[in-house]
Design an enzyme around this catalytic site. Structure first.
Site, PDB file in Angstrom:
ATOM      1  N   TYR A 765      38.343 -57.371 -33.987  1.00  9.60           N
ATOM      2  CA  TYR A 765      38.287 -57.503 -35.443  1.00  9.60           C
ATOM      3  C   TYR A 765      39.682 -57.315 -36.009  1.00  9.60           C
ATOM      4  CZ  TYR A 765      36.947 -56.108 -40.265  1.00  9.60           C
ATOM      5  OH  TYR A 765      36.822 -55.993 -41.621  1.00  9.60           O
ATOM      6  N   SER A 766      40.128 -58.264 -36.826  1.00  3.38           N
ATOM      7  CA  SER A 766      41.433 -58.210 -37.465  1.00  3.38           C
ATOM      8  C   SER A 766      42.517 -58.073 -36.385  1.00  3.38           C
ATOM      9  CB  SER A 766      41.451 -57.058 -38.479  1.00  3.38           C
ATOM     10  OG  SER A 766      42.626 -57.067 -39.250  1.00  3.38           O
ATOM     11  N   TYR A 767      43.382 -57.097 -36.508  1.00  3.91           N
ATOM     12  CA  TYR A 767      44.446 -56.882 -35.529  1.00  3.91           C
ATOM     13  C   TYR A 767      43.903 -56.883 -34.096  1.00  3.91           C
ATOM     14  CZ  TYR A 767      48.162 -54.106 -33.161  1.00  3.91           C
ATOM     15  OH  TYR A 767      49.130 -53.639 -32.314  1.00  3.91           O
TER      16      TYR A 767
END
Length: 955
Positions: A765-767
């Site tokens: 998720y994300s980064y």
């Protein structure tokens, strides 16, 4: 001539500067063409305002009636270049209010028939089936959509797809007259097509003419008391009949100014609703029951802002979509009074309406604080002018029920639809003699006032979203232990419930008095619950097993849901419910382990308090998350455990690692005997361990923590294990990672230790997405098969973004992610905070944070400071990250980005992932914003979409 530019509003008054403010005579327009012509003629400077899904501030884009009129007529002229014959159906598949609005008016003025298409299913098979169904109904397949929409339907052949952006560009070469039309409409011409609600079954297409729409809009406007001075705020999607007819064409008929806000803009920041009412002097708005409930819960936390808004302008809030709970309406009204600095008095108007009736046709405006509601749900009231209602015996559809007795609700009037498109059978069965439309709802009319008491139709409404019961039943029938064709799921709302639920009635394939009945019943009921949650995001309120020889069918061989619910309410199924509870208790007792140590007994008492159980019902073998624990419940467990045992800290992450009561008790005993100790770092946190399918490993976002995945992991119970990676450095004695390579090496080794052989499923998720990509590459380099790599809302090239983040912006980003400050405040605070010391910046944010959120997270200033440093260490690991190589396949999930539009985010930032996959990359739209897509509001839909992609990859 270029299209009229859309400029943000200034301090100029949002409403019209035009001097004409008298009530519009609603008798003149005979067609929708006349409506827009009249609005432009009388109120050329009145405005349509829009806040888009990508707007992270309060900026409003506006067009005057006059400018909008010119814009859509130029679009209509450009449409003629398509060469389609008059009357052709155009499927309008857009997300923003202005785009939908412009497309519908352009179609009307060009002589085409617009059909508004809501968001398509994320399940590929259902999406393709729906599009094929629509194509077959219309005998053609002309779609007007965005680049993003075109991407959604790109795998479906035979569609004639036109992009709105290209149509706008084409329209620039035209400057038609202000009254130009390609076709002079007649009152009984078909005007707009609407798809019936239902997220699983294929929709019927409701045909409305100019006459039916205008009849509805005239009556609605009279009911609301609309004038040209009115100011309307709408945040219902334009593809919904309430958003387009009730909140746009109706106020346009009366010359009222309008503000259309994408729902995500309000949900992300509920205070925005109050700011807009205050700043724009809104007097009429619309909000369904579940959103009023959510707003009340969210806003009640902001006691610091009581008395800060001028809400005196609001006069009425309409509500529809599902029954409005009286207590919810009262709580919302009371909350509005608290936030207003001036006297506020407004009506909440629940209403009844359907796509087939042009939305609301029965209303009950009431001051819920001045008049105590008589029932648990607010009455729905009386019909608008021209509409009639009656209650009849559902068995024959014509025999009238006496005053105060329930039966089938029927309505008739000039606002009722004319037919279902290309579906004579459905049209015929929907009407009875005299032109009465069978709504499918059970209601009561008492002294001329109507209220609903149930449903006849095959739909279940959860938080305003309709789900098809037949498809749910189809899946439930396949479960081992269920006798085929002897299962029914019926909508049911228990007293005090905020939204509708359902009961499953079924006949088991096994003897309920057999020796192994308890184990079989336990497994069957668990499977029924799991499938229900995965399909419609909600477990059944009750599951009732009924022996097959006692399950009555109709003469047509069907189970009557209405009859089963009636038997349940009358208590005639009580013996079956009691027998099921006896068997389930036996099954639980087999695995039940009575807490024996003092620590186990204390934890059992805490568990019981959290889950509203008796202490004796809690087993030492109970898994905290499998019996319903959420991330917030885990924080409560941590807080109460620390208080009871006198410990300075019970790590939340250790609760995740020791969710079984006996295991957690052992961990607490080790703390009590040795004190807080440094344990060996293990990056993997098991969030749920049941199920036989391939495990999923999820990498943390840039904040390093994994609590954000707790609510998602629950949906994989009994299906597949769910592991999360937690960054190193939270615990004392554990250093931060110093490079991407070090982190990936650590995580890849942890995957192999947990799951020795592939195939593997990795997500981030994300980064965490780029970390997941690198872990997948590392596993493939070891010779392992990685069948699924899921990247959630992150582009491949993160270094530019990482280099833009200094300590202040990183601290604010983390604070926003944790809910300590709003996204809007985080964006605004960076410049004034940078001159301060780090301690001063932290203290400033600390004072802004909601106290209850600090308690929930068990934060201190020192912990927040350390967390910011840890997040900063992860940023440092990504400063020089440059993606290379490839994996076998990629799935990219995208939501509303931090800045810019979703389309630009997809095309310019995310699409480059295609260069790092040896197979086709799937780009899948998911609800919510970047920092909210894992919230309780969005995770039910996200898990369905995510699971669909796992299954599509063969896992």
């Amino acid at each position: 001539m270029a299209p009229i530019a859309i400029a943000p509003t200034t301090d100029t008054e949002f409403v019209s500067r035009n001097l004409k403010t008298s009530v519009v005579s609603p008798l003149e327009p005979n067609t929708l063409h006349d409506v827009i012509a009249q609005a432009v003629d009388r109120y050329p400077l009145h405005e349509l305002g829009f806040i888009t899904s990508s707007a992270h501030d309060s900026s409003i884009q506006t067009k005057t009636f006059s400018a909008f009129n010119q814009y859509v007529r130029n679009l209509a002229r450009a449409m003629l270049e398509w060469g389609k014959p008059t009357g052709s159906v155009v499927v309008v598949y857009l997300t923003e209010h202005e785009d939908n609005m412009a497309a519908v008016w352009a179609c009307l003025l060009a002589g085409y028939l617009p059909c508004l298409q809501p968001a398509l299913s994320a399940q590929q098979a259902h999406k393709e089936g729906h599009v094929a169904h629509i194509k077959n109904l219309f005998g053609s397949a002309t779609w007007l959509t965005s680049e993003l929409g075109a991407e959604h339907i790109s795998t479906i052949s035979g569609l004639d797809v036109h992009l709105l952006s290209e149509l706008k560009a084409s329209a620039e070469k035209f400057t038609v007259a202000a009254d130009w039309v390609a076709y002079e409409a007649k009152p009984d011409d078909e005007a707009i097509l609407f798809l019936t609600s239902g997220s699983t079954g294929f929709s019927k297409v409701v045909v409305h003419t100019h006459r039916t729409i205008l009849a509805a809009c005239r009556a609605k406007g009279q009911s609301y008391g609309l004038t040209s001075e009115s100011r309307v705020l709408n945040w219902v999607g334009f593809d919904h009949v309430a958003g387009s007819l009730e909140m746009h064409i109706t106020p346009l008929l009366y010359g009222a100014s309008q503000l259309h806000v994408h729902a995500s803009a309000i949900l992300a920041d509920p205070l925005r609703l109050l700011r807009l009412i205050d700043e724009k002097s809104i007097d009429l708005a619309f909000a369904p029951n579940f959103l009023l409930s959510k707003l009340t819960r969210d806003l009640e936390k902001r006691t610091d802002l009581y008395g800060c808004f001028d809400l005196s302008s609001i006069k009425q809030i309409n509500s529809g979509g599902e029954a409005l709970v009286s207590k919810t309406a009262q709580a919302f009204a009371a909350m509005m009074k608290k936030f207003s600095k001036n006297s506020v008095s407004f009506l909440i108007s629940p209403g009844f309406g359907m796509t087939e009736t042009c939305a609301g046709c029965i209303y009950n405006p009431v001051d819920v604080l001045a008049t105590e509601p008589a029932h648990e749900f607010l009455d729905l009231g009386r019909p608008v002018n021209g509409c009639e209602m009656r209650i009849v015996d559902p068995a024959d559809g014509v025999t009238l029920r006496p005053n105060g007795e329930n039966g089938e609700l029927q309505v008739r009037g000039p606002m009722v639809f004319v037919r279902y498109y290309n579906n004579v059978e459905a049209t015929s069965s929907s009407f009875v003699e005299g032109g009465w439309y069978r709504t499918g709802d059970v209601g009561i009319i008492e002294n001329g006032v109507m209220r609903l008491s149930g449903r006849i139709k095959d739909t279940l409404i959860v938080h305003g979203v309709s789900y098809g019961i037949p498809e749910l039943e189809t899946y439930l029938q396949t479960i081992d232990g269920v006798t085929y064709s002897f299962l029914a799921a019926a909508p049911y709302r228990a007293p005090g419930q905020e939204t509708e639920s359902f009961i499953i009635f079924y006949s088991p394939t096994f003897d309920l008095d057999g020796a192994d009945a308890s184990a079989k019943l336990f497994a069957t009921h668990r499977a029924l619950r799991d499938i229900s949650v995965k399909m419609i995001t909600l477990p059944p309120q009750l599951i009732i097993p009924i022996p097959v020889n006692q399950m009555e069918k109709t003469t047509l061989g069907k189970l009557s849901r209405a009859h089963l619910i009636s038997l349940f309410k009358q208590g005639q199924l009580a013996k079956h419910i009691v027998r099921a509870e006896e068997l389930l208790s036996q099954a639980r007792s087999v695995s039940f382990v009575a807490p024996s140590t003092e620590t186990e007994k204390a934890l059992a008492k805490i568990f019981a308090g959290i889950f509203n159980l008796a202490d004796s019902e809690v087993s030492a073998s109970d898994n905290f998350f499998e019996i319903g624990g959420t991330s917030i419940d885990a924080i409560r467990l941590k807080r109460e455990g620390e208080e009871y045992f006198g410990l300075p800290d019970i790590s939340a992450i250790q609760i995740l690692k020791h969710p079984v009561l006996s295991s957690l008790a052992n961990y607490i005993n080790s703390l009590l005997s040795k004190g807080t100790q440094t344990e060996e770092y293990d990056p993997i946190v098991p969030l749920q361990l049941s199920g036989n399918k391939t495990p999923i490993f999820f990498v943390h976002p840039g904040i390093g923590e994994v609590l954000i995945f707790v609510n998602l992991a629950k949906y994989f119970h009994n299906e597949r294990p769910f592991y999360a990676f937690r960054a190193r450095g939270f615990d004392a004695g554990h250093p931060y990672f110093t490079s991407m390579d070090e982190m990936v090496t650590c995580y890849a080794a942890a995957v192999k230790k947990t799951q020795a052989t592939g195939p593997y499923a990795i997500a981030g998720y994300s980064y965490g997405g780029v970390v997941a990509f690198e872990v997948a590459k590392r596993l493939e380099a070891m010779g392992d098969e990685v069948k699924f790599v899921g990247l959630v809302n992150i582009p491949p090239h993160i270094a530019p973004r990482m280099n833009e983040i200094d300590w202040t912006s990183g601290m604010l980003h983390l604070s926003s992610f944790l809910g300590l400050v709003s996204k809007h405040d985080a964006d605004d605070l960076a410049p004034p905070l940078r001159p301060l010391t780090k301690r001063e910046q932290l203290e400033f944010v600390w004072k802004m944070a909601p106290p209850e959120r600090i308690v929930e997270l068990q934060l201190t200033l020192e912990k927040l400071d350390k967390w910011v440093d840890l997040a900063g260490s992860l940023i440092d690991c990504g400063l020089d990250y440059n993606p290379s190589g490839s994996v076998s396949a990629l799935d990219v999930f995208y939501a509303i980005p931090f800045a810019g539009t979703k389309i630009d985010w997809l095309n310019n930032q995310l699409k480059p992932w295609s260069g790092f996959s040896r197979g086709e990359v799937e780009y899948t739209d998911v609800p919510g914003e970047h920092h909210t897509l894992m919230d309780l509001e969005h995770v039910p839909q996200f898990q369905k979409t995510f699971r669909g992609r796992l299954e599509a990859r063969g896992l």
